[in-house]
Design a protein around this motif. Structure first.
Motif, PDB file in Angstrom:
ATOM      1  N   GLN A   6     -97.824 -63.012  42.070  1.00  0.00           N
ATOM      2  CA  GLN A   6     -98.069 -64.207  43.250  1.00  0.00           C
ATOM      3  C   GLN A   6     -98.066 -63.606  44.731  1.00  0.00           C
ATOM      4  OE1 GLN A   6     -94.943 -66.955  42.826  1.00  0.00           O
ATOM      5  NE2 GLN A   6     -96.464 -68.571  41.543  1.00  0.00           N
ATOM      6  N   GLU A  10    -102.586 -62.564  42.860  1.00  0.00           N
ATOM      7  CA  GLU A  10    -103.275 -63.741  43.015  1.00  0.00           C
ATOM      8  C   GLU A  10    -104.146 -64.234  44.379  1.00  0.00           C
ATOM      9  OE1 GLU A  10    -101.046 -67.344  42.236  1.00  0.00           O
ATOM     10  OE2 GLU A  10    -100.858 -66.820  39.835  1.00  0.00           O
ATOM     11  N   THR A 284     -97.938 -71.191  47.560  1.00  0.00           N
ATOM     12  CA  THR A 284     -97.699 -70.970  45.902  1.00  0.00           C
ATOM     13  C   THR A 284     -96.213 -70.259  45.791  1.00  0.00           C
ATOM     14  OG1 THR A 284     -98.629 -68.736  46.281  1.00  0.00           O
ATOM     15  CG2 THR A 284    -100.167 -70.413  45.411  1.00  0.00           C
TER      16      THR A 284
ATOM     17  N   ASN B 229    -104.953 -76.185  52.031  1.00  0.00           N
ATOM     18  CA  ASN B 229    -104.412 -76.132  50.673  1.00  0.00           C
ATOM     19  C   ASN B 229    -105.050 -77.429  49.739  1.00  0.00           C
ATOM     20  OD1 ASN B 229    -102.661 -74.555  49.877  1.00  0.00           O
ATOM     21  ND2 ASN B 229    -101.095 -75.091  51.413  1.00  0.00           N
ATOM     22  N   GLU B 233    -106.646 -77.082  46.189  1.00  0.00           N
ATOM     23  CA  GLU B 233    -105.818 -77.687  44.894  1.00  0.00           C
ATOM     24  C   GLU B 233    -106.920 -78.907  44.311  1.00  0.00           C
ATOM     25  OE1 GLU B 233    -103.119 -77.127  43.436  1.00  0.00           O
ATOM     26  OE2 GLU B 233    -102.240 -75.428  44.832  1.00  0.00           O
TER      27      GLU B 233
END
Lengths: 319, 444
Positions: A6, A10, A284, B229, B233
């Motif tokens: 992560q 990523e 994340t 974000n 998503e």
């Protein structure tokens, strides 16, 4: 292993896969950064001239926007309302210097800092008493600021440029450049630098401290009005806006409290950094919401390893 | 100088005079002990006309005050007793709210309406000790809906969890929720986080995925990264648990990334006129939950206009009467008034106490017939007080922003009580276990 993925894999995969999102993020960071720089500049100007950390800079942003919207609501033309607001900010600058700062000359810095906290409460209460606490819409269109957006197709996606954001960035850059030229190339600017270097020496060559202070407080008022218009156009004019100005604190730590280029570079680093970190790592790994503290962590690191900031003057004291 | 409507003339002058008068009254409050006539009903109003959330607090406080003022002017109070309303400014801060509570509880307060989840959480443990009920109308601790565990706290007409279940039902009935991704943007404080346990529970049961987007209090007007974000998503629907300046900013940012507005639903604190007026046309299509009527086309509202607003006894501008938050405050006063009537009927007393008021809150009946009788037919879903159920499991409806005003666009949507109730009971049990000497009640 998942965590390492992560952190190191990523985010870069996402950047590569969605170049439009990366460019959008950089653009949003740049726009936010220019506005942070603008607010930070208000702090720097006053700090350079008087050594006062102006806690009221945040509420000055709200107050200026409130006066503008309030005067316009009385039926005054938007551009005339801007001039009237500038007049009010000039009056505020004169009042602050004569009523607050002048009687406190030669007092410790912390006293002056406390006085600006008092000023904050006066502006909050005064603003609420006259204009009410309800949020108000910024008069974006009446001021001739552009609305709408333009798209740029990149890698199968689009980057959306809001025209108000473009205007905000351009106006912020022009204002910052204008102030930098004013304070570096003009007689008043040289006087300001003399005052910043040494109050007593400046006084001895005939520079009026009171005049210089009024000029910088008024300049901070102009900066506050510009930041207020631009930021309120993105949301509304409400007292919550003053908190956005807190973002200028890490910018100042990063750039140095006395450096105009520092405020600019610091603002851009914080603006870009917080957006990129939130999108690719914060959301994340840490569940999002990292914008609230990212800038302060950066500031903390600077305080530990380079307390004078990127461009601040290194403080050397004889002991 | 003649000044125009909103910020002008009489309005601004009135505000300045009221401001000065408030200061004078506030000053005198600390120097004299208030004394109230025997046959009065004392109701403290914990308002916030200042601070970051004044945009919501001001109309709510106005609606709350004006309904009682109307009852005083039109009917001489309730059951022959005049209502004495005293405002105390909290600024939406929990510490100030507790100060207000302590400063006013000794005056014979019948109930507290804190209008802040933070203040409510502070007052819940105090209520049984001082025997003054808390009515957190549609906010506060969802678990307080379980009357047997929380005898002194009420959250009529519905808890946050019930509201969330109604919103999910709406999504399910508009294209299905199974396999969908729901984005949940929330103010990162107790209020915003409140429905998260319900989302966790319902996501596997209903077959949807949810992703959270927290917004810190100081970033309410700085949400660019949050919405980047959202763009990353790609949720099918967005639900907002926002408040104050967070709402217009969120709607503007949603419009900016071209999120479909008719798939963006705010809760009942995210859908006031003050939230969308600064947004205007770009917010067209945005949906929000509500449980109280919009507008002034109700006989009770007309009476408020006649007896209070036109008589110059209101702090609200005339054009603000009937707006979402004004009517929310008014509805809160309606529940209080109905509970007072029920308490008077039960005890046979004109001037009741906090303990009597608790009985009233557990026994009032605001059914359709009663709503019609008091001039609020169709204003809200019926709410009936009970010992066991302190939320009433009330229904909500959805309203939609048309670019300049709100329009009701759905029928009443009942909550998923069968799913929510066990969760509320578990949460209530958990709360009670953590308290020492907590008194529960049996509802038979």
């Amino acid at each position: 292993m998942e965590l390492l993925n992560q952190i190191f894999i990523e985010p870069f995969q996402t950047m590569y896969a969605l170049p439009d999102l990366l460019l959008q993020t950089l653009w949003e960071g740049f726009v936010a950064g220019t506005l942070y720089s603008l607010i930070a500049l208000g702090f720097v100007l006053i700090f350079k001239a008087s050594g006062v950390f102006n806690f009221a800079q945040g509420i000055m942003v709200v107050f200026a926007a409130l006066v503008l919207v309030g005067v316009h609501a009385l039926g005054v033309n938007a551009y005339l309302a801007v001039l009237i607001t500038l007049g009010v900010m000039a009056l505020l600058a004169m009042t602050v210097v004569r009523v607050v700062l002048k009687p406190l000359v030669n007092q410790p810095d912390i006293i002056l800092f406390m006085a600006t906290i008092g000023l904050t409460y006066i502006l909050i209460a005064g603003g609420q008493l006259v204009f009410g606490g309800e949020p108000k819409a910024m008069i974006t269109e009446e001021l001739g600021l552009p609305t709408g957006s333009s798209d740029w197709e990149v890698g199968g996606g689009i980057v959306i440029f809001q025209h108000i954001d473009i205007a905000a960035a351009v106006i912020a850059v022009i204002l910052i450049a204008g102030l930098a030229i004013f304070f570096n190339k003009t007689r008043v600017g040289r006087a300001l630098r003399a005052v910043a270097d040494d109050h007593q020496a400046a006084l001895s060559v005939g520079i009026s401290l009171e005049y210089i202070w009024m000029v910088v407080w008024f300049a901070a008022g102009v900066v506050a009005l510009t930041a207020g218009i631009m930021w309120a156009a993105k949301s509304d004019v409400s007292f919550a806006l003053q908190v956005v100005a807190l973002k200028a604190l890490p910018v100042l730590v990063l750039g140095g409290f006395t450096s105009i280029p520092g405020a600019i570079i610091g603002g851009l680093i914080i603006g870009l950094g917080e957006k990129v970190f939130e999108l690719y790592w914060g959301s994340t790994i840490l569940g999002g919401g990292t914008e609230a503290w990212f800038a302060f962590i950066i500031a903390l690191l600077f305080l530990l390893y380079r307390p004078e900031g990127l461009f601040g003057e290194k403080l050397i004291e004889r002991i | 100088m003649l000044l125009p409507e909103r910020l002008g003339g009489n309005y601004m002058l009135k505000k300045m005079i009221l401001g000065a008068a408030s200061l004078a009254v506030a000053g005198s409050m600390y120097t004299t002990t208030p004394s109230f006539a025997e046959d009065t009903l004392y109701i403290p109003s914990l308002s916030y006309r200042t601070g970051a959330f004044a945009g919501a607090g001001t109309p709510i406080a106005n609606g709350f005050a004006d309904y009682f003022a109307m009852l005083n002017a039109r009917d001489g109070g309730i059951g022959g007793a005049k209502i004495v309303l005293e405002e105390c400014e909290t600024g939406y801060k929990a510490d100030k709210g507790v100060e207000c509570y302590e400063a006013t509880k000794g005056n014979g307060a019948l109930a507290y309406n804190p209008y802040s989840t933070g203040i409510t959480l502070q007052l819940i443990p105090k209520a049984p000790v001082d025997e003054i009920p808390i009515l957190s109308m549609g906010y506060g601790l969802s678990a307080a809906a379980i009357g047997e565990k929380f005898p002194w706290t009420f959250n009529y007409p519905a808890s946050y969890w019930s509201q969330m279940s109604s919103i999910l039902k709406y999504i399910d009935s508009n294209g299905g929720i199974k396999g969908k991704k729901i984005g949940f943007i929330y103010l990162d404080v107790g209020y915003g986080r409140e429905p998260i346990p319900l989302l966790d529970q319902l996501a596997p049961e209903m077959g949807f995925e949810w992703v959270g987007f927290p917004v810190a209090g100081k970033d309410m007007q700085n949400q660019a990264a949050t919405w980047l974000n959202v763009r990353k998503e790609r949720p099918d629907w967005m639900i907002a648990w926002s408040f104050g300046a967070m709402t217009p900013t969120a709607v503007k940012e949603a419009a900016k990334i071209r999120f479909p507005m008719d798939k963006f639903i705010g809760n009942w604190w995210s859908g006031a006129h003050a939230d969308l007026e600064p947004v205007g046309a770009p917010g067209k299509g945005y949906l929000a939950a509500n449980f109280s009527g919009i507008g002034t086309d109700f006989p009770a509202l007309q009476d408020v206009l006649k007896h209070v607003v036109d008589a110059g006894k209101s702090q609200a501008a005339k054009e603000d009467i009937g707006k979402v938050n004004y009517n929310r405050g008014l509805f809160n006063a309606v529940i209080m008034a109905e509970a007072i009537r029920a308490a008077q009927a039960k005890t046979g007393k004109k001037a009741i106490t906090g303990a009597d008021m608790r009985l009233g809150l557990e026994s009032f009946v605001l059914d359709e017939a009663r709503l019609k009788e008091i001039g609020l037919e169709g204003f809200t879903a019926p709410v009936v007080g009970s010992c066991a159920d302190h939320e009433g499991a009330g229904s909500i409806f959805l309203q939609q922003w048309n670019g300049s005003d709100w329009e009701r666009v759905s029928d009443l949507i009942a909550p998923m009580t069968e799913v929510v109730k066990p969760l509320l009971e578990a949460a209530a049990d958990s709360y009670v276990k953590e308290q020492a000497d907590w008194k529960t009640q049996s509802c038979g």
